[in-house]
Design a protein around this motif. Structure first.
Motif, mmCIF file in Angstrom:
data_model
loop_
_atom_site.group_PDB
_atom_site.id
_atom_site.type_symbol
_atom_site.label_atom_id
_atom_site.label_comp_id
_atom_site.label_asym_id
_atom_site.label_seq_id
_atom_site.Cartn_x
_atom_site.Cartn_y
_atom_site.Cartn_z
ATOM 1 N N GLY A 1 -8.595 10.635 -28.313
ATOM 2 C CA GLY A 1 -9.677 10.392 -27.357
ATOM 3 C C GLY A 1 -11.030 10.809 -27.898
ATOM 4 O O GLY A 1 -12.021 10.089 -27.756
ATOM 5 N N TYR A 2 -11.073 11.972 -28.575
ATOM 6 C CA TYR A 2 -12.355 12.440 -29.108
ATOM 7 C C TYR A 2 -12.743 11.711 -30.391
ATOM 8 O O TYR A 2 -13.930 11.633 -30.720
ATOM 9 N N PHE A 3 -11.758 11.166 -31.109
ATOM 10 C CA PHE A 3 -12.094 10.271 -32.226
ATOM 11 C C PHE A 3 -12.708 8.974 -31.696
ATOM 12 O O PHE A 3 -13.579 8.374 -32.324
ATOM 13 N N LEU A 4 -12.234 8.545 -30.529
ATOM 14 C CA LEU A 4 -12.729 7.298 -29.937
ATOM 15 C C LEU A 4 -14.123 7.437 -29.327
ATOM 16 O O LEU A 4 -14.837 6.440 -29.174
ATOM 17 N N THR A 5 -14.502 8.659 -28.954
ATOM 18 C CA THR A 5 -15.737 8.867 -28.192
ATOM 19 C C THR A 5 -16.990 8.250 -28.824
ATOM 20 O O THR A 5 -17.768 7.595 -28.120
ATOM 21 N N PRO A 6 -17.241 8.423 -30.145
ATOM 22 C CA PRO A 6 -18.459 7.805 -30.713
ATOM 23 C C PRO A 6 -18.471 6.286 -30.556
ATOM 24 O O PRO A 6 -19.530 5.692 -30.336
#
Length: 302
Positions: free
Chosen positions: A110-115
């Motif tokens: 999820g945090y890899f996807l954020t940008p």
């Protein structure tokens, strides 16, 4: 010459603050895994309450009440801040749930996807232009989610909720004229009545874990401090570093979570999940390269 020698130590401090913030965020699974038997919603309630209490002391110590008072004196503008508060509470709650249910890999995804979600929201909501490489990066991330859905038969909802809640939080946050510390305090302050009501209900129903064991009680109180510390470090980094540099440092957080999920929590990583991570990592590499390439144009425009 004097100017460069003065700016280099400042930049070095900024990098140190940024690395510290993202390492602390990355290690959050280790902290929230300590809450044995405490449900995610109760941890969230205490995280809101004790963050607010800790920030009251911190803002008083730093004498930073002026922007807070100014924000609270304009109730019409608090709508977006409330939106930010609800989004960050959702993000916190789902993240704690992911740790409790041993789905830290999904959280890191999820945090890899954020940008990439930020790029999509910028195009859809703010009508920003998208570079060709950013479009390819977004396509690879979408393909990764589709592969998980089709081949694993499940939608990575934890990853999607974390990415979209934090991405939308960032979108709202841009429209709120508050620094990170003051903004987080006002957000938790708006959530405080709900948190106190929820805690009162848990106590009346004899469902509260607060006060049962000294270890659990201390962990619940500490959750507020743990929430604020990386934000303080991030604020120190944001004042000293360019946004592009902060963007590169941001990948430290999900990378640490990814390694913790595999090495500490022993979460399984099947071939399909590995493929989806590789697609998203490739997308992030393209996104980062595109951001790096656009620096000279942004500098010329400014």
């Amino acid at each position: 010459m004097l100017r460069s020698t003065q700016s280099d130590p400042d930049a070095a401090k900024g990098v140190a603050f940024g690395v510290s913030a993202y390492v602390m965020w990355g290690c959050f699974p280790l902290f929230f895994a300590l809450f044995q038997g405490v449900p995610a919603y109760e941890i969230l309630i205490h995280r809101v309450i004790w963050s607010c209490v800790f920030l009251i002391g911190l803002i008083s110590l730093l004498k930073r009440w002026s922007p807070v008072v100014q924000a609270l004196s304009q109730p019409r503008r608090l709508g977006r801040v409330l939106g930010c508060a609800l989004l960050i509470a959702l993000n916190w709650g789902i993240y704690i749930y992911s740790v409790e249910t041993h789905q830290v890999l999904q959280a890191s995804l999820g945090y890899f996807l954020t940008p990439l979600v930020n790029v999509a929201l910028g195009v859809l909501v703010l009508r920003e232009s998208m570079a060709r490489l950013q479009l390819v990066a977004l396509g690879l991330a979408t393909l990764a989610i589709v592969i998980q859905f089709l081949l694993l038969g499940e939608l990575p909802w934890i990853s999607l909720v974390l990415a979209f809640s934090f991405g939308t939080y960032g979108l709202f946050r841009k429209q709120v004229p508050l620094d990170g510390l003051s903004g987080l305090f006002v957000e938790t302050l708006l959530l405080l009545p709900l948190g106190l009501l929820a805690l009162s209900w848990l106590s009346l129903q004899d469902l509260s874990h607060f006060g049962e064991q000294e270890k659990t009680t201390m962990l619940l109180v500490t959750s507020g401090i743990v929430t604020a510390l990386p934000l303080m470090a991030f604020a120190g980094a944001a004042r000293r570093l360019r946004l592009a540099t902060l963007g590169f440092l941001m990948y430290i957080n999900p990378s640490i979570q990814f390694l913790i999920a595999l090495s500490v929590f022993k979460e399984p990583l099947n071939t399909i999940q590995l493929v989806t991570f590789l697609l998203i990592w490739t997308g992030l590499a393209l996104y980062s390269w595109s951001a790096w390439q656009s620096r000279p144009r942004e500098a010329a425009a400014s």
